[in-house]
Scaffold this active site. Structure first.
Site: not given
Ligand code: AMP
Length: 403
Positions: A204, A361, A384
């Site tokens: 996100k 992570g 963090g």
């Molecule tokens: P973050 O903790 O913000 O680095 O998000 C990591 C997560 O984002 C992982 O679990 C990925 O599976 C998810 N992710 C990455 N790309 C996508 C996508 N196009 N659609 C849904 N989830 C995603």
């Protein structure tokens, strides 16, 4: 370039009482009999060289840490006693545990301890003064030590008594691992060789807004991947179907794009996509252009043509900072873009043309999955603290160690 106080700067250590702040908040599992065991001892191993170095110099070594979130109360399940044996196993020295981290018992025990043994103190967060950075509690910790050594980068974004308060009270230094971490981070974002490229991926935009805002001011190239790329594509009028997308952040995404243009930061969004109707391993998928996402399809990865272009662009860069996967890397085949870009970065690093720093992570998991973690110049396991550093924030536990 910012310089930090290191162990050398403390001077002679023989018979000096040195209090190390470690991060022994390790993940736990259970053995066959249901007893708690350490399931990943990376954090224990990362503090070991500093402990052994200090012992070799004749210091009397004490280790303190938090464990879990006891919120200023004694919670027996969060006692550091359960880390005494795992710590002893790693450093191959006797570890004595006592059930407090300040006061007379600490003073008496450290004075009476045999040379070459290590004193492990009880969870600092059993005291309410730890998280409130209470001056009296910091003083109580400092009272039993001649020197303080911080070896807990992952906790240094918090101004707590054991990470910040104490460092004002007695001579202090970064431990060996923290020293290496700080110089790697400084090389990557403080005083980097350019062109400097950042990869920001993950789920996100909302969770990495400050990261994006800070990076567009500092980097020459910003690669946006993962779910957050969908928000940027949608903000530019691309139909993203059933993809993870924060449509309410369209204005924010456009502001970031404008700011990047003003700062001469080139933003790289995907030019082709991997889409599927189901979020599951091996789901039927298509590789398509930006204008072809059907209403019931989800964008789950960046396409191969985009990755080829990015890998090529990386050849011209000298420094790379990476946080967040390019796609849903946990489920094949939607790990392809993350793996390919990680391999490209790893191989350029091995060839010596790129300094590569990654952290967080999921990112560590993704680079391990790609099999290239060992090729990167530096991988930070701090979650963090690494993100706050990417946000350009001052980390109080680090700031206090500046020369
Ligand atoms: P973050 O903790 O913000 O680095 O998000 C990591 C997560 O984002 C992982 O679990 C990925 O599976 C998810 N992710 C990455 N790309 C996508 C996508 N196009 N659609 C849904 N989830 C995603």
């Amino acid at each position: 370039m910012v310089q930090f106080k290191n162990i050398e700067d403390l001077g002679a250590l023989s018979n000096k009482r040195v209090l190390i702040r470690a991060d022994l908040n390790v993940p736990m599992g259970t053995d066959e009999d249901g007893n708690p065991i350490v399931s990943d001892d990376t954090r224990i191993r990362s503090v070991a060289p500093t402990i052994l170095h200090l012992l070799e110099k004749g210091a009397r070594v004490m280790v303190m840490s938090h464990f879990g979130r006891p919120k200023g109360q004694v919670v027996p399940e969060m006692s550091l006693e359960q880390l005494a044996q795992p710590l002893a196993n790693v450093i191959k020295k006797a570890v004595v545990f006592i059930n407090d981290c300040s006061g007379d018992l600490v003073a008496e025990t450290i004075d009476a301890m045999e040379d070459d043994a290590v004193l492990l103190l009880e969870n600092v967060r059993f005291h309410p003064g730890e998280e409130s950075n209470d001056a009296d509690f910091a003083q109580a910790l400092a009272d039993n030590a001649d020197f303080y050594v911080n070896e807990a980068f992952s906790c240094s974004h918090r101004a707590h008594a054991s990470t910040e308060g104490i460092a004002h009270l007695i001579p202090s230094a970064a431990g060996l691992a923290l020293e290496k971490e700080l110089s790697s981070l400084e090389n990557a974002l403080g005083d980097p060789k350019r062109p400097l490229c950042a990869v920001v991926g993950g789920a996100k935009v909302s969770s990495k807004l400050d990261v994006l805002t800070n990076l567009v001011e500092k980097v020459d190239h910003l690669i946006i991947g993962g779910g957050m790329a969908n928000t940027f594509l949608a903000a530019q009028g691309v139909a993203v179907g059933a993809s993870l997308c924060e449509h309410d952040l369209a204005d924010t995404a456009r502001t970031i794009l404008t700011k990047a243009a003003d700062q001469n930061c080139t933003i790289h969004l995907p030019t082709d996509l991997v889409v599927a109707k189901e979020f599951k391993a091996g789901a039927d998928n298509r590789i398509i252009g930006l204008d072809d996402v059907a209403a019931d399809e989800m964008i789950l990865d960046v396409g191969p043509a985009s990755i080829d272009g990015l890998a090529d662009m990386l050849k011209s860069c000298k420094t790379l900072i990476w946080n967040g996967p390019m796609g849903a890397f946990e489920i094949a085949p939607f790990d392809a873009a993350t793996v390919a870009l990680a391999k490209a970065a790893g191989s350029l690093t091995e060839k010596g043309s790129l300094v590569s720093v990654a952290g967080g992570g999921d990112t560590v998991a993704a680079l391990n999955h790609a099999g290239v973690a060992g090729q990167f110049s530096h991988i930070s396991t701090a979650g963090g603290a690494f993100l706050e550093w990417m946000e350009g924030k001052e980390l109080p536990g680090v700031k206090v160690l500046e020369k």
